[in-house]
Scaffold this motif. Structure first.
Motif: not given
Ligand SMILES: [Fe+2]
Length: 268
Positions: A62, A137-140, A143, A243-246
């Protein structure tokens, strides 16, 4: 040149020339690289170029202002550009002097240089490069909230409830002494999720655990935005950044290696 006695893979690596060592020439996105594996082939076609760099600085997924107001652009510029970039540069300088580590992926390099708890000089930089790639990549943007599906069910099974997991994760962050990381990992042998604290650069790959999530608890991660208020930083991470998606994608991949229960075989 012979391949490393330690590492067997490295096929995802590509060479870089001296141009790439200049931070101004850093590409926006690239893969981990190890110049030596393809040096011979590369030099056949590019006799004037000497391959000197090994691993690259990967961009967060991002823009640097995308996590505002919870993590400022100034923090990202300093944390990613200077600290993370510094680990990449320092690692590349070390690897330029060490033929034995030729051919390693970053994950292999971490395990080899951890050296069963007697780390080689390259370990700290190699692990910090991996830890930071994983952290970005653990954040977005947007989030927070909570996971769903299998990861939520496994968290409820292993921690009692998502609320309980959340409290334990933040508590671990606040009780971490000095600089380090907090992780949610899937333990291969025990076949359950666990919260793990590590000091300095250590990451759970060295114990063969599978990382699902991490939180950087080095002061450089939060000081510009939160000064010494680690509790606020950890809560903001959980409420607005994680980021729970990641994490769910990582959990799905992890389950290819760890059987968490009896298989549900469809009945014909
Ligand atoms: Fe950091």
């Amino acid at each position: 040149m012979s391949r490393s006695a330690f590492c067997s893979s490295g096929s995802n690596l590509v060479p870089k020339t001296t141009e790439a060592l200049n931070p101004l020439n850093r590409p926006k996105k690239h893969h981990y690289l190890n110049g030596r594996q393809r040096t011979n082939l590369y030099q056949k076609n590019h006799r004037a170029s000497k391959v000197l760099a090994y691993y690259g600085l990967r961009s967060p997924p991002y823009k640097l202002d995308a996590l505002e107001p919870y993590m400022s652009q100034r923090t990202l510029e300093m944390h990613w550009g200077e600290h993370h970039g510094g680990y990449v540069d320092a690692l590349n300088k070390q690897l330029a002097k060490n033929d034995l580590l030729y051919g390693c992926t970053l994950e292999e390099l971490i395990k080899v240089t951890y050296n069963n708890g007697n780390p080689l000089p390259e370990f700290n930089n190699a692990a910090q490069v991996w830890n930071h790639d994983f952290f970005w990549e653990s954040m977005q943007p947007g989030g927070g909230s909570s996971p769903i599906l299998g990861l939520l069910q496994q968290i409820e099974k292993d921690f009692g409830s998502f609320t309980n997991f959340r409290e334990k994760f933040i508590d671990a962050a606040l009780k971490l002494f000095g600089s380090g990381w907090v992780w949610l990992v899937l333990k291969r042998e025990e076949k359950h999720l666990a919260i793990v604290k590590t000091s300095n650069a250590v990451n759970p790959l060295v114990w063969n655990d599978i990382p699902i999530l991490n939180l950087d608890m080095w002061e450089h991660a939060y000081y510009l935005d939160y000064k010494n208020d680690k509790a606020k930083y950890a809560n903001v991470f959980m409420n607005h950044l994680v980021s729970w998606n990641a994490a769910m994608a990582r959990m799905a991949r992890a389950q290819a290696f760890v059987n968490l229960g009896e298989p549900k075989i469809p009945v014909a």
